[in-house]
Motif scaffolding. Structure first.
Motif, PDB file in Angstrom:
ATOM      1  N   LEU A  54       4.024   3.196 -15.747  1.00  0.00           N
ATOM      2  CA  LEU A  54       4.908   3.846 -16.714  1.00  0.00           C
ATOM      3  C   LEU A  54       5.923   4.773 -16.064  1.00  0.00           C
ATOM      4  O   LEU A  54       6.633   5.501 -16.757  1.00  0.00           O
ATOM      5  N   ASN A  55       6.009   4.738 -14.743  1.00  0.00           N
ATOM      6  CA  ASN A  55       6.957   5.586 -14.031  1.00  0.00           C
ATOM      7  C   ASN A  55       7.930   4.700 -13.257  1.00  0.00           C
ATOM      8  O   ASN A  55       7.572   4.144 -12.218  1.00  0.00           O
ATOM      9  N   PRO A  56       9.170   4.527 -13.757  1.00  0.00           N
ATOM     10  CA  PRO A  56      10.117   3.619 -13.106  1.00  0.00           C
ATOM     11  C   PRO A  56      10.360   3.941 -11.634  1.00  0.00           C
ATOM     12  O   PRO A  56      10.547   3.029 -10.822  1.00  0.00           O
ATOM     13  N   THR A  57      10.346   5.214 -11.271  1.00  0.00           N
ATOM     14  CA  THR A  57      10.598   5.576  -9.874  1.00  0.00           C
ATOM     15  C   THR A  57       9.450   5.131  -8.966  1.00  0.00           C
ATOM     16  O   THR A  57       9.642   4.960  -7.761  1.00  0.00           O
ATOM     17  N   LYS A  58       8.259   4.951  -9.528  1.00  0.00           N
ATOM     18  CA  LYS A  58       7.125   4.441  -8.746  1.00  0.00           C
ATOM     19  C   LYS A  58       6.964   2.933  -8.909  1.00  0.00           C
ATOM     20  O   LYS A  58       6.544   2.244  -7.982  1.00  0.00           O
ATOM     21  N   LEU A  59       7.291   2.432 -10.105  1.00  0.00           N
ATOM     22  CA  LEU A  59       7.101   1.009 -10.359  1.00  0.00           C
ATOM     23  C   LEU A  59       8.087   0.158  -9.555  1.00  0.00           C
ATOM     24  O   LEU A  59       7.696  -0.886  -9.011  1.00  0.00           O
ATOM     25  N   TYR A  60       9.345   0.589  -9.462  1.00  0.00           N
ATOM     26  CA  TYR A  60      10.322  -0.241  -8.755  1.00  0.00           C
ATOM     27  C   TYR A  60       9.948  -0.472  -7.293  1.00  0.00           C
ATOM     28  O   TYR A  60      10.003  -1.618  -6.821  1.00  0.00           O
ATOM     29  N   PRO A  61       9.556   0.572  -6.520  1.00  0.00           N
ATOM     30  CA  PRO A  61       9.149   0.311  -5.132  1.00  0.00           C
ATOM     31  C   PRO A  61       7.980  -0.657  -5.028  1.00  0.00           C
ATOM     32  O   PRO A  61       7.905  -1.456  -4.090  1.00  0.00           O
ATOM     33  N   VAL A  62       7.035  -0.598  -5.998  1.00  0.00           N
ATOM     34  CA  VAL A  62       5.905  -1.527  -5.987  1.00  0.00           C
ATOM     35  C   VAL A  62       6.406  -2.958  -6.204  1.00  0.00           C
ATOM     36  O   VAL A  62       6.014  -3.887  -5.491  1.00  0.00           O
ATOM     37  N   LEU A  63       7.298  -3.137  -7.189  1.00  0.00           N
ATOM     38  CA  LEU A  63       7.847  -4.460  -7.454  1.00  0.00           C
ATOM     39  C   LEU A  63       8.681  -4.959  -6.279  1.00  0.00           C
ATOM     40  O   LEU A  63       8.618  -6.135  -5.912  1.00  0.00           O
ATOM     41  N   VAL A  87       0.836  -1.205   0.000  1.00  0.00           N
ATOM     42  CA  VAL A  87       0.000   0.000   0.000  1.00  0.00           C
ATOM     43  C   VAL A  87       0.868   1.250   0.000  1.00  0.00           C
ATOM     44  O   VAL A  87       0.598   2.209  -0.730  1.00  0.00           O
ATOM     45  N   ASP A  88       1.920   1.246   0.791  1.00  0.00           N
ATOM     46  CA  ASP A  88       2.815   2.406   0.838  1.00  0.00           C
ATOM     47  C   ASP A  88       3.511   2.628  -0.500  1.00  0.00           C
ATOM     48  O   ASP A  88       3.779   3.769  -0.897  1.00  0.00           O
ATOM     49  N   ALA A  89       3.806   1.535  -1.201  1.00  0.00           N
ATOM     50  CA  ALA A  89       4.527   1.645  -2.476  1.00  0.00           C
ATOM     51  C   ALA A  89       3.717   2.369  -3.540  1.00  0.00           C
ATOM     52  O   ALA A  89       4.286   2.959  -4.465  1.00  0.00           O
ATOM     53  N   VAL A  90       2.379   2.351  -3.429  1.00  0.00           N
ATOM     54  CA  VAL A  90       1.543   3.070  -4.402  1.00  0.00           C
ATOM     55  C   VAL A  90       1.039   4.389  -3.827  1.00  0.00           C
ATOM     56  O   VAL A  90       0.089   4.988  -4.342  1.00  0.00           O
ATOM     57  N   ASP A  91       1.666   4.843  -2.746  1.00  0.00           N
ATOM     58  CA  ASP A  91       1.310   6.117  -2.104  1.00  0.00           C
ATOM     59  C   ASP A  91      -0.094   6.118  -1.517  1.00  0.00           C
ATOM     60  O   ASP A  91      -0.783   7.134  -1.527  1.00  0.00           O
ATOM     61  N   GLY A  92      -0.537   4.962  -1.029  1.00  0.00           N
ATOM     62  CA  GLY A  92      -1.810   4.885  -0.335  1.00  0.00           C
ATOM     63  C   GLY A  92      -2.997   4.619  -1.245  1.00  0.00           C
ATOM     64  O   GLY A  92      -2.901   4.723  -2.467  1.00  0.00           O
TER      65      GLY A  92
END
Length: 397
Positions: free
Chosen positions: A277-286, A202-207
């Motif tokens: 499509l945003n690597p800086t957001k996708l990597y934390p999710v992965l 949940v935190d990885a997608v900013d809530g």
């Protein structure tokens, strides 16, 4: 001398003296020198990028925990399991473990050495990526649990008991065998996620955004929230999906509905271009996802999970459906559940045969128990319709 009559010829260029460089040769030499260094620089950048990409891939791949114990136990009972499907449809069992063991989980209570599972979802991915149907199985559903191997090597006896005892008795393998006996659906893969993993996702997608009709103050779930629209992050999100006594009528059925709403909103958030499509957001999710899960050997690589995520990505959100298996209060104990038949078997058959299932929001029409109808049909060949929701519906609708 003339080139042609009446036209004086251009004078010949002076010959270069012996050993003297051609006036045009030096710029050419500098260009070749620059091109060589540019090519070398590009090669270094490409190799460095490939190296970083490989490092990220290995890191994410190594995050995944493989459950070989369950695979070995299931292999012992292969002859009694439902046959594997003949299509590309897949059935994945998602198990939410409320173990208190592990970093960050002890504050939710004392670990007494047993496994617990309050959330179990059967996820059916239709062939051709046509739809995804997530069916919640109530923790208090009365089912037949087969004889299962315990962690200490001893075995339990086959017994009729509440569903979540299967996970406590024999972990993932026992839960899978119980589900397969109940539904006659072959479980192709499984994933187990604990408290800490859920919070990090949940935190990885900013809530994730939710709406509350009334304020909540639940000490057991460590949750205190005002009424209205708000975005929940890790700890709050966990409390929201775990809370039972302080929200609504306190039933486990209502909690499962709330979990389905939240998961639908989470799917929507992850599928948004702002994440994928945003690597800086996708990597934390992965990173959070791969650290959070324990899977069978068939899903224990980043490539396997990527293929699964890509399949989910291609399914329209209105075809990502959530529902609870048709159930009602158990006739001998109001604190337990039993299946509503033939509705439950209709649902299991549709999933088993990879046929369509439709869900609609809760309707005003009530059944004999004062609860919404679980299924509707208009003829022998009609698509069964169940009470549920899809990921396209906002959690605040």
């Amino acid at each position: 001398m003339t080139d042609r009559a009446g036209t004086p010829a251009e004078p010949d260029p002076p010959a270069a003296e012996d050993g003297a460089p051609d006036a045009q040769e030096e710029p050419r030499r500098r260009r070749r020198h620059w091109l060589r260094w540019t090519a070398l620089g590009c090669s270094v950048v490409v190799l460095a990028a490939a190296g970083v990409g490989w490092w990220f891939y290995r890191k994410l791949d190594d995050n995944i925990t493989t459950d070989t114990t369950a695979a070995a136990e299931l292999q012992r009972y292969e002859k009694e399991r439902p046959p594997a499907g003949t299509t590309t449809a897949r059935n994945i069992l998602l198990i939410g473990s409320d173990t208190r063991a592990g970093e960050g989980n002890r504050k939710y209570g004392r670990d007494q050495g047993t496994q617990r599972s309050d959330t179990t979802i059967l996820l059916h991915l239709a062939a051709g990526k046509a739809s995804a149907t997530a069916v919640s199985l109530p923790r208090d559903l009365m089912v037949t649990i087969p004889s299962c191997r315990k962690a200490d090597g001893t075995r339990t006896r086959e017994q009729f008991a509440q569903f979540n005892w299967a996970f406590e008795f024999g972990g993932t393998a026992c839960t899978i065998r119980t589900v397969e006996k109940l539904t006659a659906i072959r479980i192709d893969h499984h994933m187990v996620i604990d408290f800490r993993g859920f919070k990090k996702m949940v935190d990885a997608v900013d809530g994730v955004e939710v709406c509350l009709k009334e304020p909540v103050d639940d000490r057991d779930a460590k949750l205190k929230l005002p009424a209205g629209r708000q975005t929940l992050h890790g700890e709050q999100a966990l409390g929201f999906v775990r809370a039972r006594k302080s929200i609504g009528n306190g039933s486990d059925t209502e909690r499962m509905d709330r979990q389905q709403q939240f998961l639908g909103a989470l799917v929507n958030k992850v599928q948004s271009d702002g994440v994928l499509l945003n690597p800086t957001k996708l990597y934390p999710v992965l990173d959070a996802a791969t650290k959070a899960i324990t899977t069978d050997p068939g899903l224990d690589s980043l490539r396997d999970l990527y293929d699964l995520a890509r399949a989910m990505r291609s399914i329209p959100t209105d075809k990502v459906q959530f529902l609870t298996v048709p159930r009602r209060s158990y006739r001998y104990d109001a604190n337990r559940d039993e299946l509503v038949q033939p509705a439950a078997n209709d649902l299991f058959r549709q999933l088993r045969e990879d046929k369509p299932v439709l869900v609609t929001p809760e309707k005003e029409k009530k059944d004999g128990d004062g609860k919404p109808d679980d299924t509707e049909t208009t003829g022998p060949s009609a698509t069964p319709t169940f009470t549920g929701r899809n990921a396209a519906e906002g959690v605040c609708e």
